[in-house]
Design a protein around this motif. Structure first.
Motif, mmCIF file in Angstrom:
data_model
loop_
_atom_site.group_PDB
_atom_site.id
_atom_site.type_symbol
_atom_site.label_atom_id
_atom_site.label_comp_id
_atom_site.label_asym_id
_atom_site.label_seq_id
_atom_site.Cartn_x
_atom_site.Cartn_y
_atom_site.Cartn_z
ATOM 1 N N ASP A 112 0.828 -1.228 -0.171
ATOM 2 C CA ASP A 112 0.164 0.203 0.138
ATOM 3 C C ASP A 112 0.798 1.110 0.016
ATOM 4 O OD1 ASP A 112 0.891 0.012 2.569
ATOM 5 O OD2 ASP A 112 -0.765 0.060 3.572
ATOM 6 N N ALA A 113 2.161 1.321 -0.176
ATOM 7 C CA ALA A 113 3.007 2.382 -0.157
ATOM 8 C C ALA A 113 2.927 3.098 1.002
ATOM 9 C CB ALA A 113 2.826 3.019 -1.442
ATOM 10 N N LYS A 171 11.558 1.764 10.895
ATOM 11 C CA LYS A 171 10.654 1.779 9.814
ATOM 12 C C LYS A 171 9.844 3.037 9.565
ATOM 13 C CE LYS A 171 6.676 -0.357 10.990
ATOM 14 N NZ LYS A 171 5.614 -1.396 11.328
ATOM 15 N N PHE A 172 9.485 3.243 8.412
ATOM 16 C CA PHE A 172 8.917 4.740 8.455
ATOM 17 C C PHE A 172 7.416 4.465 7.940
ATOM 18 C CE2 PHE A 172 13.354 5.476 7.265
ATOM 19 C CZ PHE A 172 13.390 6.752 8.019
ATOM 20 N N SER A 173 6.456 5.033 8.717
ATOM 21 C CA SER A 173 5.140 4.695 8.511
ATOM 22 C C SER A 173 4.396 6.111 8.117
ATOM 23 C CB SER A 173 4.566 4.340 9.824
ATOM 24 O OG SER A 173 4.933 3.031 10.130
ATOM 25 N N LEU A 174 3.840 5.898 7.074
ATOM 26 C CA LEU A 174 3.016 7.239 6.261
ATOM 27 C C LEU A 174 1.724 7.068 6.498
ATOM 28 C CD1 LEU A 174 5.804 6.867 5.200
ATOM 29 C CD2 LEU A 174 5.044 7.992 2.853
ATOM 30 N N LYS A 175 0.866 8.263 6.636
ATOM 31 C CA LYS A 175 -0.387 8.214 6.897
ATOM 32 C C LYS A 175 -1.188 8.099 5.593
ATOM 33 C CE LYS A 175 -0.579 10.967 10.879
ATOM 34 N NZ LYS A 175 -0.973 12.405 11.874
ATOM 35 N N GLU A 176 -0.521 8.475 4.671
ATOM 36 C CA GLU A 176 -1.213 8.171 3.219
ATOM 37 C C GLU A 176 -0.226 7.540 2.345
ATOM 38 O OE1 GLU A 176 -2.054 12.222 1.988
ATOM 39 O OE2 GLU A 176 -3.403 12.577 3.487
ATOM 40 N N PRO A 177 -0.573 6.837 1.199
ATOM 41 C CA PRO A 177 0.165 6.243 0.390
ATOM 42 C C PRO A 177 1.113 7.285 -0.336
ATOM 43 C CG PRO A 177 -1.909 5.566 0.104
ATOM 44 C CD PRO A 177 -2.324 6.708 0.861
ATOM 45 N N TYR A 178 2.463 6.844 -0.299
ATOM 46 C CA TYR A 178 3.424 7.588 -1.227
ATOM 47 C C TYR A 178 4.468 7.076 -1.562
ATOM 48 C CZ TYR A 178 6.480 11.760 -2.314
ATOM 49 O OH TYR A 178 7.163 12.611 -2.977
ATOM 50 N N SER A 179 4.366 6.358 -2.996
ATOM 51 C CA SER A 179 5.450 5.357 -3.345
ATOM 52 C C SER A 179 6.922 6.166 -3.532
ATOM 53 C CB SER A 179 4.956 4.701 -4.755
ATOM 54 O OG SER A 179 4.659 5.695 -5.572
ATOM 55 N N PRO A 180 6.981 7.449 -3.967
ATOM 56 C CA PRO A 180 8.525 7.911 -4.312
ATOM 57 C C PRO A 180 9.003 8.276 -2.817
ATOM 58 C CG PRO A 180 6.700 9.165 -5.585
ATOM 59 C CD PRO A 180 6.051 8.206 -4.453
ATOM 60 N N PHE A 181 8.472 8.041 -1.495
ATOM 61 C CA PHE A 181 8.972 8.473 -0.349
ATOM 62 C C PHE A 181 10.580 7.972 -0.324
ATOM 63 C CE2 PHE A 181 10.144 7.456 3.938
ATOM 64 C CZ PHE A 181 9.680 8.596 4.616
ATOM 65 N N ARG A 490 0.849 7.943 -7.212
ATOM 66 C CA ARG A 490 1.617 7.969 -5.749
ATOM 67 C C ARG A 490 1.216 6.670 -5.014
ATOM 68 N NH1 ARG A 490 1.499 13.724 -2.395
ATOM 69 N NH2 ARG A 490 3.560 14.415 -3.440
ATOM 70 N N GLU A 491 -0.063 5.889 -5.562
ATOM 71 C CA GLU A 491 -0.354 5.009 -4.534
ATOM 72 C C GLU A 491 0.205 3.567 -4.713
ATOM 73 O OE1 GLU A 491 -4.715 5.320 -5.107
ATOM 74 O OE2 GLU A 491 -4.899 7.154 -3.877
ATOM 75 N N THR A 492 0.763 3.565 -6.151
ATOM 76 C CA THR A 492 1.438 2.335 -6.179
ATOM 77 C C THR A 492 2.833 2.398 -6.177
ATOM 78 O OG1 THR A 492 1.882 0.648 -7.971
ATOM 79 C CG2 THR A 492 1.490 3.049 -8.775
ATOM 80 N N ALA A 493 3.291 1.248 -5.715
ATOM 81 C CA ALA A 493 4.756 1.079 -5.435
ATOM 82 C C ALA A 493 5.367 0.152 -6.817
ATOM 83 C CB ALA A 493 4.898 0.025 -4.435
#
Length: 566
Positions: A112-113, A171-181, A490-493
């Motif tokens: 889920d990126a 581990k980095f956890s994001l509130k919203e999907p962001y594949s380029p993170f 942004r939502e796809t890895a």
């Protein structure tokens, strides 16, 4: 050999004529030379020249170091350069824009990126000998997020939580999907055991900003100041505990000057081995044959952004298309930059995810531009050659920074658009004032540059939600299809899926004709021909020219060539 033969041989000089003696001497000399040459040829063919440790590299700069600290150095190119040499990041990129694991041993991205798990290399040391651990990563991220520090990296970690899993995993956890993170993880890591003793608000005041301790290929040795406290020379030495391939160059000296003229003089006197240069110093640099010149690609493009909400005549798509077709980009780049930039037709550049060389764009055609405007009703012409409709001149204002490069480009555009009867008024602003102009969106058209980074994520620049401050969409465009594509990307890895979304986005963007993409500048860098191993490729910021300095070398040796066949 018996005694009689030995006697006969020793008597040869007596029985040989002068000519015969000369012939013998020549034959002996030829035999010795041939043997020596064969030996040398065999040595050269059976061995190869390889780098060896040694040498000093000296680079010149205009400016002063102030914050050699990766979380607050972003505003000063000198600081960024030294930071690149002293500190390490979780990941970095090579000259072909491929991810290189730095402090990270591996990484995983959730489907889920939203989660990025980083496993760290083990048994690494800081320059002071202390062990590198996950705590250092967590401390650095939390410092970036601390409002009192006002780090320019803070926006990269909004809505992000950094968690220590164990000493070697974060581990980095994001509130919203962001594949380029993953591209955000190129920041330098600070040593917690040193910096945690300093209050965050006092970090900019700390002496450690000039005497840094990192894990990078070079470590701080000393700096020299003049009588008024200016740093003139900053010296770094090889980090013998460096965990990747150790650098060959043993010492790096950074010399600082007040003006470009002083810098150029130091180059002429060969007091420095390298420098970054621009149009002001280019002529001097180009005359020096002992320098290798590099033009490194940057993920930046300059374009004219059309804010049609500010001018009703620009609301007509046909007018915007006519402006596009009136620009000869090759002529522009040749005349203004001597061809030392790359022509750009789209916001995603070559070598980046989603680049589309097959994208259909607007081709230069003055005749078509004139026909478009004529057919759109702008068929009256005043005494100055400008088109009119119902008595109103077709006229726009082009806002630009007072940077010489931008002013020259603006004048070229003004001349070309006059050829199709469009009047352009150029307004120039200081960098601070043009930023205010952008914040207020008070312009018809603006000539501006945008930086995309290692992942070209177009969302901040083109999504309709970014049309107001602090967003970076400089046009008036609101297109639901484009918004949806950028959100899905942004939502796809999956890189291939994201590339297709980006390509579809660019087709729709071209169809909207809200931006005239012009050129991508290059970073001009000159370095002594004694320095080998520099790879001319892509960098996202000037300091990344040092990203693989561990491959640079000055001295060489010969070793056995495993591919040699007798």
């Amino acid at each position: 050999m018996n005694e009689n033969n030995k006697i006969k041989f020793t008597q040869l000089p007596r029985v040989l004529s002068k000519l015969e003696k000369r012939i013998v001497i020549v034959l002996i000399a030829a035999a010795i030379t041939g043997t020596a040459w064969w030996g040398y040829d065999y040595y050269i063919k059976s061995t190869q020249k390889v780098p060896k440790k040694g040498g000093v590299y000296t680079e010149g700069f205009v400016g002063q170091p102030k914050f050699v600290n990766p979380i607050i150095a972003q505003a000063n190119t000198v600081d960024m350069d030294i930071t690149e040499l002293v500190y390490s990041s979780l990941i970095k990129y090579d000259a072909n824009n491929n991810i290189v694991l730095d402090l990270a041993e591996s990484y995983e991205i959730s489907e889920d990126a939203k989660e990025f798990t980083i496993r760290l290399k083990k048994n690494l040391k800081w320059h002071d000998g202390e062990p590198f651990k996950a705590d250092d990563v967590i401390y650095t991220v939390q410092s970036i997020q601390n409002q009192s520090l006002q780090s320019s990296l803070k926006s990269n970690f909004d809505k992000t939580t950094a968690e220590k899993i164990d000493d070697d995993t974060v581990k980095f956890s994001l509130k919203e999907p962001y594949s380029p993170f993953i591209t955000n993880l190129t920041f330098g890591i600070l040593p917690k055991h040193i910096w945690e003793l300093i209050e965050p608000a006092n970090i900019p005041l700390a002496e450690l900003n000039l005497q840094p301790i990192g894990t990078g290929p070079y470590k701080f040795k000393e700096f020299q100041k003049n009588k008024i406290g200016e740093i003139k020379t900053y010296t770094l030495e090889l980090n013998e505990d460096y965990y990747r391939d150790k650098p060959y160059i043993e010492k790096v000296n950074l010399n600082f000057y007040q003006t470009k003229e002083e810098l150029a003089a130091a180059l002429e006197d060969k007091k420095i081995d390298g420098l970054a240069y621009d149009s002001e110093t280019q002529e001097i640099v180009e005359t020096m044959e002992w320098l290798n010149k590099y033009a490194m690609k940057l993920p930046r493009y300059n374009a004219v952004f059309i804010n049609y909400g500010n001018n009703e005549d620009l609301e007509f798509k046909k007018v915007r298309e006519a402006l596009q077709k009136a620009i000869d980009k090759k002529d522009l780049t040749d005349k203004t930059f001597n061809g030392k930039v790359d022509i750009v037709n789209e916001p995603i550049l070559e070598n980046f995810t989603g680049y589309n060389p097959e994208l259909k764009t607007f081709e230069y055609n003055l005749s078509e531009s004139n026909d478009i405007l004529h057919n759109a009703g702008w068929n009256e012409v005043d005494e100055n050659g400008y088109r009119k409709k119902e008595g109103k001149i077709l006229e726009f204002t082009l806002s630009v920074s007072d940077f010489e490069e931008h002013v020259n480009v603006a004048k070229y555009l003004q001349e070309k658009w006059k050829e199709i009867g469009v009047k352009i008024n150029i307004e120039t602003f200081s960098p601070a004032d043009i930023q205010e102009k952008i914040r207020q969106r008070e312009y018809d058209m603006i000539l501006f540059g945008q930086v995309t980074g290692h992942d070209p994520d177009p969302y901040p620049f083109w999504h309709s939600s970014q049309r107001q401050e602090p967003g970076l969409n400089l046009t008036s465009m609101k297109d639901e299809d484009i918004d949806k594509l950028l959100e899905q990307a942004r939502e796809t890895a999956d890189k291939d899926t994201r590339a297709e979304k980006y390509k579809d986005f660019q087709e729709k963007l071209t169809d909207n004709a809200v931006a005239i993409f012009l050129y991508s500048p290059r970073y001009l860098y000159a370095i002594s021909d004694k320095i080998k191993g520099l790879d001319e490729g892509l960098i996202t910021k000037p300091s990344e020219r040092f990203s693989e300095i561990n491959k640079w070398y000055i001295k060489t040796k010969r070793e056995k060539n495993s591919n040699f066949e007798r």
